[in-house]
Design a protein around this motif. Sequence first.
Motif, PDB file in Angstrom:
ATOM      1  N   VAL A 133      12.439   0.418  74.320  1.00 37.93           N
ATOM      2  CA  VAL A 133      12.786   1.620  75.083  1.00 37.93           C
ATOM      3  C   VAL A 133      12.176   2.831  74.372  1.00 37.93           C
ATOM      4  O   VAL A 133      12.579   3.153  73.248  1.00 37.93           O
ATOM      5  CB  VAL A 133      14.310   1.801  75.201  1.00 37.93           C
ATOM      6  N   PRO A 134      11.196   3.525  74.982  1.00 39.71           N
ATOM      7  CA  PRO A 134      10.624   4.722  74.361  1.00 39.71           C
ATOM      8  C   PRO A 134      11.688   5.809  74.188  1.00 39.71           C
ATOM      9  O   PRO A 134      12.672   5.863  74.935  1.00 39.71           O
ATOM     10  CB  PRO A 134       9.548   5.176  75.367  1.00 39.71           C
ATOM     11  N   PHE A 135      11.478   6.679  73.216  1.00 38.44           N
ATOM     12  CA  PHE A 135      12.461   7.728  72.927  1.00 38.44           C
ATOM     13  C   PHE A 135      12.733   8.612  74.145  1.00 38.44           C
ATOM     14  O   PHE A 135      13.871   9.028  74.373  1.00 38.44           O
ATOM     15  CB  PHE A 135      11.986   8.601  71.760  1.00 38.44           C
ATOM     16  N   GLU A 136      11.698   8.873  74.941  1.00 37.35           N
ATOM     17  CA  GLU A 136      11.896   9.762  76.086  1.00 37.35           C
ATOM     18  C   GLU A 136      12.666   9.104  77.226  1.00 37.35           C
ATOM     19  O   GLU A 136      13.024   9.765  78.200  1.00 37.35           O
ATOM     20  CB  GLU A 136      10.547  10.278  76.612  1.00 37.35           C
TER      21      GLU A 136
ATOM     22  N   PHE B 217      11.884  -0.937  58.356  1.00 38.08           N
ATOM     23  CA  PHE B 217      12.542  -0.919  59.653  1.00 38.08           C
ATOM     24  C   PHE B 217      14.027  -0.640  59.456  1.00 38.08           C
ATOM     25  O   PHE B 217      14.566  -0.775  58.349  1.00 38.08           O
ATOM     26  CB  PHE B 217      12.336  -2.241  60.402  1.00 38.08           C
ATOM     27  N   LEU B 218      14.683  -0.250  60.534  1.00 36.85           N
ATOM     28  CA  LEU B 218      16.121   0.005  60.533  1.00 36.85           C
ATOM     29  C   LEU B 218      16.799  -0.936  61.508  1.00 36.85           C
ATOM     30  O   LEU B 218      16.241  -1.237  62.571  1.00 36.85           O
ATOM     31  CB  LEU B 218      16.424   1.461  60.918  1.00 36.85           C
ATOM     32  N   TYR B 219      17.998  -1.394  61.129  1.00 33.60           N
ATOM     33  CA  TYR B 219      18.734  -2.358  61.949  1.00 33.60           C
ATOM     34  C   TYR B 219      20.175  -1.888  62.131  1.00 33.60           C
ATOM     35  O   TYR B 219      20.801  -1.400  61.192  1.00 33.60           O
ATOM     36  CB  TYR B 219      18.720  -3.737  61.279  1.00 33.60           C
ATOM     37  N   LYS B 220      20.674  -2.059  63.352  1.00 38.59           N
ATOM     38  CA  LYS B 220      22.066  -1.713  63.631  1.00 38.59           C
ATOM     39  C   LYS B 220      22.623  -2.671  64.672  1.00 38.59           C
ATOM     40  O   LYS B 220      21.961  -2.976  65.670  1.00 38.59           O
ATOM     41  CB  LYS B 220      22.176  -0.269  64.153  1.00 38.59           C
ATOM     42  N   ASN B 221      23.823  -3.162  64.429  1.00 43.13           N
ATOM     43  CA  ASN B 221      24.540  -4.022  65.372  1.00 43.13           C
ATOM     44  C   ASN B 221      25.758  -3.247  65.839  1.00 43.13           C
ATOM     45  O   ASN B 221      26.603  -2.866  65.024  1.00 43.13           O
ATOM     46  CB  ASN B 221      24.950  -5.331  64.686  1.00 43.13           C
ATOM     47  N   SER B 222      25.856  -2.983  67.154  1.00 39.23           N
ATOM     48  CA  SER B 222      26.886  -2.065  67.610  1.00 39.23           C
ATOM     49  C   SER B 222      27.216  -2.300  69.082  1.00 39.23           C
ATOM     50  O   SER B 222      26.438  -2.888  69.828  1.00 39.23           O
ATOM     51  CB  SER B 222      26.405  -0.616  67.422  1.00 39.23           C
ATOM     52  N   SER B 223      28.387  -1.817  69.479  1.00 38.70           N
ATOM     53  CA  SER B 223      28.767  -1.834  70.889  1.00 38.70           C
ATOM     54  C   SER B 223      28.371  -0.536  71.587  1.00 38.70           C
ATOM     55  O   SER B 223      28.552  -0.393  72.799  1.00 38.70           O
ATOM     56  CB  SER B 223      30.285  -2.033  71.027  1.00 38.70           C
ATOM     57  N   GLN B 224      27.804   0.410  70.840  1.00 39.72           N
ATOM     58  CA  GLN B 224      27.409   1.692  71.395  1.00 39.72           C
ATOM     59  C   GLN B 224      26.151   1.569  72.249  1.00 39.72           C
ATOM     60  O   GLN B 224      25.262   0.761  71.960  1.00 39.72           O
ATOM     61  CB  GLN B 224      27.159   2.702  70.278  1.00 39.72           C
ATOM     62  N   LYS B 225      26.075   2.403  73.280  1.00 38.23           N
ATOM     63  CA  LYS B 225      24.896   2.442  74.152  1.00 38.23           C
ATOM     64  C   LYS B 225      23.711   3.037  73.391  1.00 38.23           C
ATOM     65  O   LYS B 225      23.869   3.761  72.416  1.00 38.23           O
ATOM     66  CB  LYS B 225      25.181   3.267  75.404  1.00 38.23           C
ATOM     67  N   ILE B 226      22.530   2.762  73.899  1.00 44.59           N
ATOM     68  CA  ILE B 226      21.315   3.197  73.204  1.00 44.59           C
ATOM     69  C   ILE B 226      21.209   4.714  73.132  1.00 44.59           C
ATOM     70  O   ILE B 226      20.729   5.263  72.136  1.00 44.59           O
ATOM     71  CB  ILE B 226      20.063   2.587  73.876  1.00 44.59           C
ATOM     72  N   LYS B 227      21.693   5.431  74.135  1.00 45.30           N
ATOM     73  CA  LYS B 227      21.621   6.899  74.113  1.00 45.30           C
ATOM     74  C   LYS B 227      22.525   7.487  73.029  1.00 45.30           C
ATOM     75  O   LYS B 227      22.286   8.608  72.558  1.00 45.30           O
ATOM     76  CB  LYS B 227      21.997   7.470  75.479  1.00 45.30           C
ATOM     77  N   ASP B 228      23.543   6.745  72.620  1.00 46.77           N
ATOM     78  CA  ASP B 228      24.447   7.209  71.563  1.00 46.77           C
ATOM     79  C   ASP B 228      23.982   6.791  70.171  1.00 46.77           C
ATOM     80  O   ASP B 228      24.374   7.407  69.172  1.00 46.77           O
ATOM     81  CB  ASP B 228      25.861   6.674  71.810  1.00 46.77           C
TER      82      ASP B 228
ATOM     83  N   THR C 228      17.962   7.601  80.137  1.00 44.01           N
ATOM     84  CA  THR C 228      17.959   7.071  81.504  1.00 44.01           C
ATOM     85  C   THR C 228      17.827   5.552  81.565  1.00 44.01           C
ATOM     86  O   THR C 228      17.784   4.985  82.649  1.00 44.01           O
ATOM     87  CB  THR C 228      16.803   7.704  82.300  1.00 44.01           C
ATOM     88  N   SER C 229      17.764   4.889  80.416  1.00 41.59           N
ATOM     89  CA  SER C 229      17.555   3.445  80.397  1.00 41.59           C
ATOM     90  C   SER C 229      18.712   2.683  81.051  1.00 41.59           C
ATOM     91  O   SER C 229      19.882   3.061  80.938  1.00 41.59           O
ATOM     92  CB  SER C 229      17.399   2.959  78.949  1.00 41.59           C
ATOM     93  N   LEU C 230      18.367   1.588  81.728  1.00 42.79           N
ATOM     94  CA  LEU C 230      19.382   0.728  82.339  1.00 42.79           C
ATOM     95  C   LEU C 230      20.317   0.113  81.300  1.00 42.79           C
ATOM     96  O   LEU C 230      21.436  -0.299  81.625  1.00 42.79           O
ATOM     97  CB  LEU C 230      18.709  -0.393  83.136  1.00 42.79           C
ATOM     98  N   LEU C 231      19.885   0.054  80.056  1.00 44.73           N
ATOM     99  CA  LEU C 231      20.706  -0.537  79.003  1.00 44.73           C
ATOM    100  C   LEU C 231      21.957   0.284  78.713  1.00 44.73           C
ATOM    101  O   LEU C 231      22.858  -0.170  78.014  1.00 44.73           O
ATOM    102  CB  LEU C 231      19.881  -0.696  77.719  1.00 44.73           C
ATOM    103  N   ASN C 232      22.019   1.501  79.245  1.00 43.55           N
ATOM    104  CA  ASN C 232      23.211   2.336  79.071  1.00 43.55           C
ATOM    105  C   ASN C 232      24.325   1.981  80.056  1.00 43.55           C
ATOM    106  O   ASN C 232      25.460   2.452  79.894  1.00 43.55           O
ATOM    107  CB  ASN C 232      22.844   3.819  79.253  1.00 43.55           C
ATOM    108  N   LEU C 233      24.012   1.164  81.065  1.00 45.66           N
ATOM    109  CA  LEU C 233      25.018   0.838  82.072  1.00 45.66           C
ATOM    110  C   LEU C 233      26.145   0.007  81.458  1.00 45.66           C
ATOM    111  O   LEU C 233      25.893  -0.908  80.670  1.00 45.66           O
ATOM    112  CB  LEU C 233      24.386   0.066  83.228  1.00 45.66           C
ATOM    113  N   PRO C 234      27.400   0.281  81.818  1.00 47.86           N
ATOM    114  CA  PRO C 234      28.530  -0.518  81.327  1.00 47.86           C
ATOM    115  C   PRO C 234      28.556  -1.880  82.000  1.00 47.86           C
ATOM    116  O   PRO C 234      27.887  -2.114  83.021  1.00 47.86           O
ATOM    117  CB  PRO C 234      29.745   0.324  81.725  1.00 47.86           C
ATOM    118  N   VAL C 235      29.352  -2.796  81.447  1.00 45.53           N
ATOM    119  CA  VAL C 235      29.403  -4.157  81.989  1.00 45.53           C
ATOM    120  C   VAL C 235      29.975  -4.173  83.402  1.00 45.53           C
ATOM    121  O   VAL C 235      29.720  -5.112  84.163  1.00 45.53           O
ATOM    122  CB  VAL C 235      30.236  -5.081  81.073  1.00 45.53           C
ATOM    123  N   GLU C 236      30.724  -3.145  83.774  1.00 46.56           N
ATOM    124  CA  GLU C 236      31.263  -3.089  85.131  1.00 46.56           C
ATOM    125  C   GLU C 236      30.157  -2.929  86.164  1.00 46.56           C
ATOM    126  O   GLU C 236      30.288  -3.353  87.311  1.00 46.56           O
ATOM    127  CB  GLU C 236      32.259  -1.923  85.273  1.00 46.56           C
ATOM    128  N   LYS C 237      29.042  -2.319  85.746  1.00 45.35           N
ATOM    129  CA  LYS C 237      27.917  -2.109  86.662  1.00 45.35           C
ATOM    130  C   LYS C 237      26.763  -3.077  86.434  1.00 45.35           C
ATOM    131  O   LYS C 237      25.950  -3.307  87.338  1.00 45.35           O
ATOM    132  CB  LYS C 237      27.416  -0.665  86.545  1.00 45.35           C
TER     133      LYS C 237
END
Length: 253
Positions: free
Chosen positions: A230-233, A107-118, A237-246
């Motif tokens: 979150v599936p690759f496709e 498996f691969l692991y990453k801890n980041s502040s980046q959105k899932i699309k990035d 469009t995932s909600l997890l990409n929304l910033p904390v302001e939204k």
Amino acid sequence: MTPYDMGKASCVCRKWRYTIRNPAFWRNACLKGWQLSGAVENYKILQSKYDGSWRKMWLLRPRLRFDGLYASRNTYIRVGVAEWKITNPVHVVCYYRYLRFFPSGKFLYKNSSQKIKDVVKSMNFRSSKTDCVFGGHYTLTDDKVEAAVLYPGMRPTVLRIRMRLRGTTTGANNRMDLISLVTSGVDTNEASTSEEDILGVVEGWQDDETHNPDVPAVSHKRGMTPFVFVPFEEVETSLLNLPVEKMDYYVPG
């Protein structure tokens, strides 16, 4: 086609609904999904628990998904100035834990502040060191997932993760609850172990156990939000990409 694509097609097409009754589709999917168990063990479980039905086994047996990423979105309230234009002394920050599993037991692991699309583009074994993506090994026993990853460096540290797999609907396997998250020190000999063997090295360790006095064992209590699949496709469009302001807080369900 993946089993999930076949399932979607069967919802809108009668011919596909009849086609997916063929046990060969479900057998192939099951043998790949539980590759670590081996074919003989999978056949034993099929007969003893699922009445010889591959489709029933696919739907009811806990299974890690390989067609996307598991993401844990954690928000914190911090004191300080987020931007020079804003004088508010308190602001919300967001960090993610990302997991990508493979049928081979890696498996691969990453801890980041980046959105899932990035992040999704770097979640592979060809990623560079600057991507800060770490590889490890995992096991799945019933609905319990145990994983370990080694952080290299001057003071090598192992991250041990225990999780419980579940789904919001039958066969979804789209949630993982964090049971424990522990970092510990390892000695020089253990640090030289390849990432495939690190899980075996820490097997049986207590939560307060460390093998390097300079790196104490820490049981983490923050950043324990359940993982959402979150599936690759759907990463764009995932909600997890929304910033904390939204979206200041996400309820995994």
